[in-house]
Design an enzyme around this catalytic site. Structure first.
Site, PDB file in Angstrom:
ATOM      1  N   SER A   9      51.123  11.027 -42.368  1.00 31.05           N
ATOM      2  CA  SER A   9      50.250  11.822 -41.755  1.00 31.05           C
ATOM      3  C   SER A   9      49.212  12.467 -42.481  1.00 31.05           C
ATOM      4  CB  SER A   9      51.150  12.290 -40.691  1.00 31.05           C
ATOM      5  OG  SER A   9      50.586  13.542 -40.467  1.00 31.05           O
ATOM      6  N   HIS A  34      48.998   7.690 -39.380  1.00 29.57           N
ATOM      7  CA  HIS A  34      49.321   8.608 -38.355  1.00 29.57           C
ATOM      8  C   HIS A  34      48.621   9.710 -37.566  1.00 29.57           C
ATOM      9  CE1 HIS A  34      53.331   9.853 -35.977  1.00 29.57           C
ATOM     10  NE2 HIS A  34      52.651  11.565 -36.330  1.00 29.57           N
ATOM     11  N   ASP A  36      47.925  13.412 -36.437  1.00 22.82           N
ATOM     12  CA  ASP A  36      48.479  14.758 -35.111  1.00 22.82           C
ATOM     13  C   ASP A  36      47.657  15.196 -34.131  1.00 22.82           C
ATOM     14  OD1 ASP A  36      52.072  14.108 -35.885  1.00 22.82           O
ATOM     15  OD2 ASP A  36      50.709  14.670 -37.979  1.00 22.82           O
ATOM     16  N   MET A  38      47.464  17.897 -32.330  1.00 23.59           N
ATOM     17  CA  MET A  38      47.899  19.279 -31.713  1.00 23.59           C
ATOM     18  C   MET A  38      46.770  20.321 -30.745  1.00 23.59           C
ATOM     19  SD  MET A  38      50.162  20.783 -35.097  1.00 23.59           S
ATOM     20  CE  MET A  38      50.787  19.654 -36.013  1.00 23.59           C
ATOM     21  N   HIS A  67      49.673  10.888 -32.151  1.00 23.87           N
ATOM     22  CA  HIS A  67      50.719  11.591 -32.022  1.00 23.87           C
ATOM     23  C   HIS A  67      50.397  12.548 -30.977  1.00 23.87           C
ATOM     24  CE1 HIS A  67      54.489  14.155 -33.510  1.00 23.87           C
ATOM     25  NE2 HIS A  67      55.181  14.142 -31.402  1.00 23.87           N
ATOM     26  N   MET A  69      50.840  16.585 -29.645  1.00 22.13           N
ATOM     27  CA  MET A  69      51.644  17.451 -28.788  1.00 22.13           C
ATOM     28  C   MET A  69      50.817  18.915 -28.289  1.00 22.13           C
ATOM     29  SD  MET A  69      53.192  17.357 -33.145  1.00 22.13           S
ATOM     30  CE  MET A  69      51.651  16.458 -34.117  1.00 22.13           C
ATOM     31  N   MET A 140      61.659  13.436 -34.088  1.00 20.64           N
ATOM     32  CA  MET A 140      61.176  15.109 -34.254  1.00 20.64           C
ATOM     33  C   MET A 140      62.330  15.077 -34.595  1.00 20.64           C
ATOM     34  SD  MET A 140      58.088  15.041 -34.209  1.00 20.64           S
ATOM     35  CE  MET A 140      57.516  16.552 -35.308  1.00 20.64           C
ATOM     36  N   GLY A 145      54.648  20.815 -35.421  1.00 24.65           N
ATOM     37  CA  GLY A 145      53.895  21.873 -35.690  1.00 24.65           C
ATOM     38  C   GLY A 145      52.707  22.162 -37.157  1.00 24.65           C
ATOM     39  N   PHE A 146      53.502  21.833 -38.072  1.00 30.55           N
ATOM     40  CA  PHE A 146      53.166  22.205 -38.731  1.00 30.55           C
ATOM     41  C   PHE A 146      53.532  21.238 -40.175  1.00 30.55           C
ATOM     42  CE2 PHE A 146      52.795  26.374 -37.040  1.00 30.55           C
ATOM     43  CZ  PHE A 146      52.100  26.969 -36.819  1.00 30.55           C
ATOM     44  N   GLY A 147      53.533  20.526 -41.127  1.00 32.12           N
ATOM     45  CA  GLY A 147      53.915  19.649 -41.867  1.00 32.12           C
ATOM     46  C   GLY A 147      54.919  20.782 -43.279  1.00 32.12           C
ATOM     47  N   GLY A 148      55.608  19.559 -43.836  1.00 30.93           N
ATOM     48  CA  GLY A 148      56.418  20.683 -45.030  1.00 30.93           C
ATOM     49  C   GLY A 148      57.575  21.246 -44.751  1.00 30.93           C
ATOM     50  N   ASP A 174      59.861  12.033 -37.382  1.00 33.52           N
ATOM     51  CA  ASP A 174      58.731  12.681 -38.596  1.00 33.52           C
ATOM     52  C   ASP A 174      59.433  14.049 -38.608  1.00 33.52           C
ATOM     53  OD1 ASP A 174      55.835  13.740 -38.700  1.00 33.52           O
ATOM     54  OD2 ASP A 174      55.750  13.118 -36.761  1.00 33.52           O
ATOM     55  N   GLY A 175      59.072  14.418 -39.569  1.00 36.68           N
ATOM     56  CA  GLY A 175      58.994  15.738 -40.006  1.00 36.68           C
ATOM     57  C   GLY A 175      59.753  15.555 -41.447  1.00 36.68           C
ATOM     58  N   GLY A 176      59.616  16.212 -42.077  1.00 36.83           N
ATOM     59  CA  GLY A 176      60.672  16.179 -43.848  1.00 36.83           C
ATOM     60  C   GLY A 176      60.445  14.509 -44.759  1.00 36.83           C
ATOM     61  N   GLY A 196      54.032  13.240 -44.336  1.00 36.32           N
ATOM     62  CA  GLY A 196      52.365  13.877 -44.360  1.00 36.32           C
ATOM     63  C   GLY A 196      52.835  14.460 -46.154  1.00 36.32           C
TER      64      GLY A 196
HETATM   65  C1  DX5 Z   1      54.721  18.408 -37.657  1.00 39.10           C
HETATM   66  C2  DX5 Z   1      54.102  16.847 -37.969  1.00 39.10           C
HETATM   67  C3  DX5 Z   1      54.114  15.326 -38.564  1.00 39.10           C
HETATM   68  C4  DX5 Z   1      54.218  16.794 -39.955  1.00 39.10           C
HETATM   69  C5  DX5 Z   1      54.939  16.032 -40.957  1.00 39.10           C
HETATM   70  O1  DX5 Z   1      54.299  18.853 -36.701  1.00 39.10           O
HETATM   71  O2  DX5 Z   1      54.125  15.801 -36.081  1.00 39.10           O
HETATM   72  O3  DX5 Z   1      53.752  14.791 -38.451  1.00 39.10           O
HETATM   73  O4  DX5 Z   1      52.948  15.856 -40.592  1.00 39.10           O
HETATM   74  O5  DX5 Z   1      54.789  16.130 -42.034  1.00 39.10           O
HETATM   75  P1  DX5 Z   1      55.466  16.475 -43.377  1.00 39.10           P
HETATM   76  O6  DX5 Z   1      55.465  14.733 -44.251  1.00 39.10           O
HETATM   77  O7  DX5 Z   1      55.140  17.231 -44.230  1.00 39.10           O
HETATM   78  O8  DX5 Z   1      56.878  17.094 -43.177  1.00 39.10           O
HETATM   79 ZN    ZN Z   2      53.576  13.449 -35.856  1.00 40.02          ZN
END
Ligand code: DX5
Ligand code: ZN
Length: 215
Positions: A9, A34, A36, A38, A67, A69, A140, A145-148, A174-176, A196
């Protein structure tokens, strides 16, 4: 054994050097890129739009996995198709303000793969009726909304249920996603891993990607 697809991502990439970042993940073995998207309404963050996706298209031949959102995805789908998306995923929640049936069809009719996403708080029963009209289910594993953010293991029953209903559909998480949570996801039936932070914040992208594959 199902082929594992790794989709970095770019939300976690260094945007001041996006060209280098894309070339580096491509050389490191990424399968898809990927993107994202938003809008600050459906999720509490704003990222980038079709203009940037079009620029990314010019930097790589890898499939672009978009993706959305956003609210009113149907209105924006043609712009992402024009920008070069290969798959477009939309959300099932009513807050996304579109007709899921119509948008999935719109994406497929444009020759693109259609994905359907659900948030951690959303019941699997909402996506079930659409599985045969989707090329991919995006589960999900964080609130979008946010990475990490930390991976939510409590979402794995959705992955297992989807896999038990459909052996061929792509199931994306997707996520973590890191080496450990990738293994949990794959064991549950997922075959597409979005990551990501665990890729773009690593020193060695190739090592990070091969760890996700479990190799
Ligand atoms: C979340 C996004 C993800 C996100 C994943 O809102 O859809 O794609 O960027 O990031 P990591 O891998 O850092 O959780
Ligand atoms: Zn995503």
């Amino acid at each position: 054994m199902r082929k594992i697809i790794v989709a970095p991502s770019i939300l976690a990439a260094d945007f001041s050097q996006l060209g280098d970042e894309i070339r580096r993940v491509e050389a490191a073995g990424a399968d898809w890129i990927h993107c994202d998207i938003m809008d600050g309404h459906f999720v509490d963050n704003i990222s980038f739009g079709p203009e940037i996706v079009g620029r990314v298209r010019g930097l790589t031949s890898l499939p672009l996995d978009v993706h959305l959102m956003i609210e009113h995805a149907d209105h924006y789908v043609p712009r992402f198709i024009k920008a070069g998306a290969n798959s477009i995923t939309v959300h099932v929640e009513s807050e996304a303000k579109h007709s899921v049936t119509k948008t999935l069809l719109q994406i497929r009719q444009a020759g693109c793969r259609a994905g359907l996403a659900l948030n951690p708080e959303t019941s699997f029963s909402l996506v079930e009726p659409f599985l045969d009209r989707s090329d991919m289910l995006l589960v999900m594993t964080v609130h979008p909304g946010f990475g990490g953010q930390p991976f939510r293991t409590d979402q794995m029953p959705k992955v297992k249920r989807a896999r038990s209903l459909n052996s061929t559909i792509n199931i994306e998480v997707d996520g973590g996603i890191n080496a450990e949570t990738a293994r949990i996801s794959i064991d549950s039936g997922a075959n597409v891993l979005v990551a990501g932070t665990s890729i773009f914040h690593a020193k060695d992208y190739a090592e990070a990607i091969s760890k996700l594959r479990g190799t």
